[in-house]
Structures are given as C-alpha cells and as structure tokens.
Design a protein around this motif. Structure first.
Motif, PDB file in Angstrom:
ATOM      1  N   UNK A  34       0.815  -1.221   0.000  1.00 15.34           N
ATOM      2  CA  UNK A  34       0.000   0.000   0.000  1.00 15.34           C
ATOM      3  C   UNK A  34       0.845   1.265   0.000  1.00 15.34           C
ATOM      4  N   UNK A  35       2.153   1.158  -0.177  1.00 18.44           N
ATOM      5  CA  UNK A  35       3.024   2.333  -0.195  1.00 18.44           C
ATOM      6  C   UNK A  35       2.503   3.382  -1.170  1.00 18.44           C
ATOM      7  N   UNK A  36       2.531   4.645  -0.725  1.00 19.25           N
ATOM      8  CA  UNK A  36       2.136   5.800  -1.535  1.00 19.25           C
ATOM      9  C   UNK A  36       0.645   5.826  -1.841  1.00 19.25           C
ATOM     10  N   UNK A  37      -0.164   5.061  -1.093  1.00 16.33           N
ATOM     11  CA  UNK A  37      -1.614   5.121  -1.230  1.00 16.33           C
ATOM     12  C   UNK A  37      -2.224   5.569   0.101  1.00 16.33           C
ATOM     13  N   UNK A  86      -6.057  -2.853   4.225  1.00 15.56           N
ATOM     14  CA  UNK A  86      -4.733  -3.449   4.409  1.00 15.56           C
ATOM     15  C   UNK A  86      -4.874  -4.782   5.128  1.00 15.56           C
ATOM     16  N   UNK A  87      -5.736  -4.836   6.134  1.00 22.29           N
ATOM     17  CA  UNK A  87      -5.974  -6.093   6.837  1.00 22.29           C
ATOM     18  C   UNK A  87      -6.562  -7.135   5.885  1.00 22.29           C
ATOM     19  N   UNK A  88      -7.489  -6.708   5.016  1.00 24.86           N
ATOM     20  CA  UNK A  88      -8.059  -7.641   4.047  1.00 24.86           C
ATOM     21  C   UNK A  88      -6.983  -8.165   3.095  1.00 24.86           C
ATOM     22  N   UNK A  89      -6.124  -7.255   2.636  1.00 26.30           N
ATOM     23  CA  UNK A  89      -5.054  -7.668   1.722  1.00 26.30           C
ATOM     24  C   UNK A  89      -4.106  -8.641   2.390  1.00 26.30           C
ATOM     25  N   UNK A  90      -3.865  -8.441   3.685  1.00 24.06           N
ATOM     26  CA  UNK A  90      -2.945  -9.315   4.417  1.00 24.06           C
ATOM     27  C   UNK A  90      -3.505 -10.716   4.591  1.00 24.06           C
ATOM     28  N   UNK A  91      -4.832 -10.835   4.587  1.00 22.14           N
ATOM     29  CA  UNK A  91      -5.456 -12.137   4.831  1.00 22.14           C
ATOM     30  C   UNK A  91      -6.028 -12.742   3.562  1.00 22.14           C
ATOM     31  N   UNK A 115       0.497  -8.651  -2.094  1.00 25.43           N
ATOM     32  CA  UNK A 115      -0.966  -8.616  -2.098  1.00 25.43           C
ATOM     33  C   UNK A 115      -1.493  -7.605  -3.111  1.00 25.43           C
ATOM     34  N   UNK A 116      -2.650  -7.898  -3.656  1.00 27.86           N
ATOM     35  CA  UNK A 116      -3.268  -7.002  -4.626  1.00 27.86           C
ATOM     36  C   UNK A 116      -3.904  -5.824  -3.905  1.00 27.86           C
ATOM     37  N   UNK A 117      -3.482  -4.615  -4.275  1.00 36.17           N
ATOM     38  CA  UNK A 117      -4.053  -3.399  -3.687  1.00 36.17           C
ATOM     39  C   UNK A 117      -4.380  -2.428  -4.816  1.00 36.17           C
ATOM     40  N   UNK A 118      -5.428  -1.625  -4.647  1.00 35.48           N
ATOM     41  CA  UNK A 118      -5.747  -0.623  -5.671  1.00 35.48           C
ATOM     42  C   UNK A 118      -4.757   0.536  -5.618  1.00 35.48           C
ATOM     43  N   UNK A 119      -4.190   0.858  -6.748  1.00 29.78           N
ATOM     44  CA  UNK A 119      -3.285   2.005  -6.816  1.00 29.78           C
ATOM     45  C   UNK A 119      -3.322   2.588  -8.224  1.00 29.78           C
ATOM     46  N   UNK A 120      -2.974   3.858  -8.331  1.00 27.46           N
ATOM     47  CA  UNK A 120      -2.824   4.485  -9.637  1.00 27.46           C
ATOM     48  C   UNK A 120      -1.395   4.237 -10.108  1.00 27.46           C
ATOM     49  N   UNK A 121      -1.261   3.585 -11.253  1.00 28.59           N
ATOM     50  CA  UNK A 121       0.077   3.344 -11.780  1.00 28.59           C
ATOM     51  C   UNK A 121       0.672   2.039 -11.282  1.00 28.59           C
ATOM     52  N   UNK A 122       1.975   1.930 -11.458  1.00 36.61           N
ATOM     53  CA  UNK A 122       2.690   0.688 -11.187  1.00 36.61           C
ATOM     54  C   UNK A 122       3.280   0.669  -9.781  1.00 36.61           C
ATOM     55  N   UNK A 123       3.713  -0.520  -9.375  1.00 31.08           N
ATOM     56  CA  UNK A 123       4.426  -0.647  -8.107  1.00 31.08           C
ATOM     57  C   UNK A 123       5.705   0.182  -8.137  1.00 31.08           C
ATOM     58  N   UNK A 124       6.409   0.193  -9.270  1.00 28.17           N
ATOM     59  CA  UNK A 124       7.620   1.011  -9.369  1.00 28.17           C
ATOM     60  C   UNK A 124       7.289   2.479  -9.133  1.00 28.17           C
ATOM     61  N   UNK A 125       6.176   2.944  -9.686  1.00 27.57           N
ATOM     62  CA  UNK A 125       5.786   4.330  -9.455  1.00 27.57           C
ATOM     63  C   UNK A 125       5.553   4.622  -7.986  1.00 27.57           C
TER      64      UNK A 125
END
Length: 409
Positions: free
Chosen positions: A206-209, A216-221, A295-305
């Motif tokens: 979830x960095x930068x979101x 985050x808890x849902x993504x962790x589980x 884990x899959x999280x909603x974000x704008x752009x890529x993980x590198x971004x």
C-alpha cells in the motif's frame, strides 16, 4: 549543541544515530548492553554524573534516564551541549511532553539520494521555499535503472557496501529482528509472527496510497472470512510507528484558506523503500517490466511508481527537515484533486509537489498544482513536478520540473 543543553536523536535502528552521537560525546552509556543497563537501573543518577557531552544510547531501556536528564537541564538550563540521547523506539508510559523546553528532538532517517554520493544536486528546496520562484537548472545522467537500484539498495548507511544476495540477507535480517525481537522489547508478544509479516507486506504493497487500514488487513489475509480482529492488527501499526519503521505522510490542512471536502487518511510509507521492496520480494527486473508483487491493492500506476514516490518522499523529508519545514499530502474526499507532497513552512505557506515516474512532465501533470494555486493563491510558494528525467527547468506555466537526483536541501 552549541546552544541546546539536551538533544534526543530518534529514528529507526540502523540510520546512524549512535555513530553520529559518538563523534560528539565524551562519556558514553550504552543501555542496550545488559551489564551497563543493570548498573544504570541500580543507580540511574550515574548516567548524568560524568564529563559532558554525555551520550545515553538507547535510553528507552531505562526510561528513568529521561527524567534524570530533564531535571539536570532544569537545574542548569543555560549550559549547552551536555546530553545526547538516542532511541530506536518510544517506550510505553513516557510522555513526549515531559521534555518540553528541555530536550529537543532531532529526527534521523535513512539517507536521502543526495546523501548517498550518487549525484550532485543543483536545485535547493530551501530556495524554493522562499517563494521567489527561482530559475532551476542542471542535468544528470541518473536514469530509471539507477533509481531502481537506489530503491532496492537502501538508505541505511550500514548497508551501503552490500549488493545482491548479501544485501537481501541483511534486509531480511532487519525485518526478522523487528518481528522476533523489537516487538517483544516494547512489551508486545507476537503470537503469530507469520500474520505480522503478512500485515507488514500488505502495508508495503500500500506504499504511496491512502488505502484504509481495514483494506490493508483484508489484503494481508487474502480476503479470508476469518480475519484477525482490529484489536490484533492496530497494535501492529502502533508499534511499527513507535519503532519508526513506518512513517505515514499526514494530511495537510490549510491554516488560513479553507479547501472544502479534504480527506484525512494518511499516505502510507515505510521508513525506507528498500524495506517495502524486500517485503514484497520484488526484483529490479520485475520493477522495470512494470510487474506487481505482493498482495493485490488498488493504486494508480505501477508498483515502481509507488516505490519511486517513496524514495522521493524520503529525500524530500530529509531536505525539508534541514529547512525547518514539514511534509504532508493533500487529497479531496472524492479523489478528484490530489497533490502528492505538500512542503509546509512554519508560517503555513507551502510548496506543492507532484511525483511522476517518467523522463518528462506532460502538460496535464500540473493540473492539480494549478488547481491548488487557484484555491490558496499566494499561500502557494511554488509548484514542482519531480521526475526521472535528465534536465531541471521551469515551464512556461511556472511549474519547476526537477529530476529527483538533482533536488537538494
């Protein structure tokens, strides 16, 4: 130290707090050493009795040392350079207000880009904060691959000599110590270390979101119906913040010009993007290919971004601290307007910064900055887009386009 009687240096383990303090101390008490800690607990007054400057290293192991220093400063408030305290966590039961006007806090973070001797900065954040909107210039051959190397390479000074497998092993050891030892040292028993690591991995994703802690808890589980209770996961966040391993970016609230419908969630960041990348197990090749990890999280752009924004945030924080400024972010409730970083002077006036993973700054990349200027007028000192490009320049619309490698204090 030339004027202040007592300074506490705070930050995550491994940023160089002790190394910096040892260069300035005449007397050293290492309270992470069980033998020295036992002596201090038996007679805490011994800690302040020797020749100054006195370094009390990892003071949180003997919390009473804080009050000893505070009282010594009360007794001789005008005698400077007497005490240095370092700490990698804030213990339970000690109020940050107890040292007000006596012990001054200095935050130490992993090294910014300019501190790693990788590039020579040509643009000063402090000069941008004057509001003069100076000309910006300079060029760099620091390329996207170099930023990826900087993300994965870590800003912890003790890790600068490592690469590849040795670096990964060091980062793994750092993360394992947090889970296996640091939580316990703060009085929190981790009954399920694997669950804590999964939560940290989800937080890294979830960095930068501004993703909610519930998500985050849902993504962790993995979306399992049988999720840990909030009473289990909230202490994860609290302890990691006390260890300075996670450092969310607070929401900026304007002091004079009211902007309607501002959202309040923090933007998630770890102390060092290398920790986030290691938790996610991502490689340089995967990042450069635009791949996701963890884990899959909603974000704008890529993980590198997202990780590039983490690296920029670290660097901006270090530079802003040198200019006595704070770093926040802005987002409206609907998400229709967002400014990645807000650098705020003491008088409340700000710089707006957008972070773009690209060599250029497209015309629409400045839309949110122009909107912010429409909202707060002269309170906006400057508009900045930080890129991975080769040149620093100011566009005709007044926006300063600055490669991350060229921004200094």
């Amino acid at each position: 130290m030339a004027q202040l009687p007592a300074i506490v240096i705070e930050g995550p383990k491994g940023v160089g707090k002790t190394a910096a303090a040892l260069q300035r101390a005449s007397t050293v008490h290492r309270l992470d050493d069980p033998a020295q800690r036992e002596v201090a607990q038996a007679d805490v007054a011994r800690l302040i009795a020797d020749a100054p400057p006195v370094l009390i290293d990892e003071w949180q192991f003997v919390p009473e040392s804080w009050d000893q220093v505070r009282r010594a400063v009360d007794a001789q408030p005008t005698q400077p350079g007497r005490f240095l305290l370092t700490g990698s966590a804030w213990p339970d039961g000690v109020s940050t207000h107890s040292g007000a006007a006596r012990i001054v806090t200095v935050r130490m973070r992993p090294m910014a880009l300019i501190e790693r001797d990788l590039t020579a900065p040509t643009v000063s954040l402090a000069e941008l904060l004057t509001g003069a909107r100076p000309a910006v210039a300079g060029s760099t051959d620091f390329a996207l691959e170099d930023y990826v190397t900087a993300i994965l390479g870590s800003g912890f000074p003790g890790l600068r000599g490592y690469s590849d497998r040795a670096l990964r092993a060091q980062l793994d050891s750092y993360l394992s110590r947090i889970i296996d030892r640091d939580f316990r040292e703060l009085g929190h028993t981790v009954r399920n270390p694997a669950a804590l690591r999964r939560w940290m991995t989800a937080y890294a994703a979830a960095s930068s979101t501004t993703m909610s802690y519930e998500k985050i808890r849902d993504a962790a589980t993995g979306g399992d119906a049988d999720k840990p209770a909030k009473s289990t996961t909230i202490p994860y966040r609290d302890v990691l913040e006390r260890l300075w391993v996670v450092e969310p970016v607070e929401t900026w609230i304007p002091s004079r010009n009211q902007i309607k419908r501002l959202a309040s969630p923090p933007k998630h960041q770890m102390a060092d993007p290398a920790l986030a990348a290691r938790l996610l197990g991502v490689t340089a090749e995967q990042l450069l290919q635009g791949a996701d990890a963890g884990p899959s999280v909603p974000r704008d752009g890529t993980l590198l971004g997202a990780l590039f924004e983490s690296l920029v945030t670290l660097s901006v924080r270090v530079n802003a601290q040198a200019a006595e400024a704070k770093v926040k972010h802005l987002r409206t409730h609907a998400g229709d307007h967002e400014v990645d970083l807000i650098v705020e002077r003491g008088d409340g006036r700000v710089i707006g910064i957008e972070v773009k993973l690209g060599r250029s700054a497209p015309r629409n990349a400045g839309d949110h900055l122009h909107w912010l200027e429409d909202q707060i007028g002269d309170e906006l000192l400057d508009k900045v887009i930080i890129t991975t490009g080769p040149e620093a320049y100011r566009r005709q619309d007044g926006i300063a386009v600055i490669p991350a490698a060229l921004l200094g204090p």
